[in-house]
Design a protein around this motif. Structure first.
Motif, short mmCIF file in Angstrom:
data_model
loop_
_atom_site.label_atom_id
_atom_site.label_comp_id
_atom_site.label_asym_id
_atom_site.label_seq_id
_atom_site.Cartn_x
_atom_site.Cartn_y
_atom_site.Cartn_z
N TYR A 186 -41.75 52.45 24.51
CA TYR A 186 -40.98 50.93 25.24
C TYR A 186 -40.55 50.00 26.04
CZ TYR A 186 -37.24 54.03 24.98
OH TYR A 186 -36.31 55.85 24.96
N LYS A 227 -45.86 51.39 13.73
CA LYS A 227 -44.84 51.18 14.33
C LYS A 227 -44.05 52.31 15.37
CE LYS A 227 -44.78 50.62 10.29
NZ LYS A 227 -43.75 50.11 8.46
N ARG A 236 -40.01 51.46 14.75
CA ARG A 236 -39.85 49.29 14.17
C ARG A 236 -39.59 49.17 13.34
NH1 ARG A 236 -42.50 49.74 19.16
NH2 ARG A 236 -41.32 49.54 20.46
N ALA A 284 -41.54 53.82 17.68
CA ALA A 284 -41.33 54.14 18.74
C ALA A 284 -40.70 55.18 19.74
CB ALA A 284 -40.14 52.77 18.90
N ASN A 333 -33.98 43.57 14.43
CA ASN A 333 -34.46 44.22 15.41
C ASN A 333 -34.65 45.73 15.18
OD1 ASN A 333 -36.17 42.31 16.54
ND2 ASN A 333 -34.27 41.97 17.71
N PHE A 361 -34.25 49.82 13.44
CA PHE A 361 -35.12 51.27 13.72
C PHE A 361 -35.07 51.80 12.47
CE2 PHE A 361 -34.00 49.99 17.52
CZ PHE A 361 -35.74 50.37 18.71
#
Length: 329
Positions: A236, A262, A307, A264, A314, A316
């Motif tokens: 990220y 997905k 994510r 992160a 937004n 997790f």
């Protein structure tokens, strides 16, 4: 990156040492129960050990052992130091166990995507460019590790140790600290760390795992770590966007492209920081679905943070391997 949450207690000497190494910061918190350790002497010993690691494994020092190997076009076996041999054997073991996802020999691929030391890239490379680089790039195609030797299978092969070298540096510092008779300590270099014993409160060291959001130092989860190495890898902070698509610096050497899943962030706890460093990168490339399977097969403690693409907030979702859940139970 992990955020260290060290406790303090009056009556004991807490040695706090910080400095610069490997292009990043390092910090040490050590509990000196006897109050007999000279902090200056300890810092000198720590920096000497880190200087040796840099002299062997720094890709930014043209005179380092690994840089000299990279600069040579010879394909004959080369005897290397015990330390470099240890790191390269570990790199090869994780490469095989991760189905090729951990790879210290994809420098050309990293440069192609603009994430290397050269100019940054804002447009994706073509399929032909990727295929041409993949032809002779990668650990299995370009390197042979055997005993105390390294051998290039391709004259232009190069090794980059940024995904395992910091962890090894942490482990070397740990040995140095223990040579002073200290048994309770925490070391961190650029997000990779090792803890031993207990913090000054007599509890396992508490480490915060960062929320995987750029420019946010929030804590996603706090874990207890004692006598373990720990490393976190995330996608990220270093990336570029083109036509609304996000291209991370985390590259899959088997496809020649950035990962698209997905996941992160991945945190790994294992016996030393070197392996935690390597496996964190490998697991981030693998992603949660396949990574979790391999983690359980290898009995690795891994926490995946994905994510939540179905959430409007937004958010997790965290998923732990069986071993990680056991360690935190």
């Amino acid at each position: 990156m992990p955020i260290a949450l060290a406790a303090c207690k009056k009556g004991w000497s807490i040695l706090n040492i910080t400095g610069l190494t490997m292009g990043t910061n390092y910090s040490v918190a050590a509990v000196d129960h006897s109050k007999s350790v000279d902090q200056g002497e300890l810092k000198t010993a720590i920096e000497n050990s880190l200087q040796l690691v840099n002299a062997q494994m720094s890709n930014w020092d043209a005179n380092s052992e690994i840089s000299r190997f990279n600069a040579s076009a010879s394909t004959a076996p080369v005897a290397v130091s015990n330390e470099l041999a240890t790191v390269m054997q570990a790199a090869q073991d994780v490469h095989v166990a991760s189905e090729g996802r951990f790879d210290v020999a994809i420098g050309d691929l990293i440069d192609l995507w603009g994430f290397g030391s050269g100019a940054t890239r804002t447009a994706t490379p073509s399929d032909a460019e990727i295929a041409a680089v993949l032809e002779n790039t990668g650990h299995s195609k370009s390197l042979r590790v055997a005993g105390g030797t390294l051998q290039k299978l391709q004259p232009e092969a190069e090794i980059y140790l940024s995904a395992i070298g910091k962890g090894f540096g942490v482990d070397q510092v740990a040995r140095t600290i223990e040579s002073f008779g200290i048994k309770d300590y925490m070391i961190e270099i650029g997000g990779d760390l090792y803890t031993a014993g207990l913090n000054p409160e007599g509890m396992p060291w508490q480490i915060g795992i960062e929320t995987p959001v750029a420019y946010d130092r929030g804590v996603q989860q706090v874990v207890s770590v004692s006598n373990l190495g720990m490393a976190t890898s995330g996608d990220y902070r270093n990336y570029f966007e083109q036509d609304g698509v996000r291209y991370s610096h985390i590259l899959d050497g088997t496809t020649g492209r950035p990962v698209t899943h997905k996941t992160a962030s991945v945190t790994v706890l294992t016996e030393n920081a070197m392996l935690a460093d390597a496996w964190a990168t490998a697991m981030l490339v693998l992603g949660t679905e396949r990574g979790l399977q391999i983690a359980d097969e290898q009995d690795l403690a891994v926490l995946f943070i994905d994510r939540d693409v179905d959430s409007a907030q937004n958010g997790f979702i965290s998923t732990a391997s069986k071993r990680f859940a056991q360690l935190q139970a």
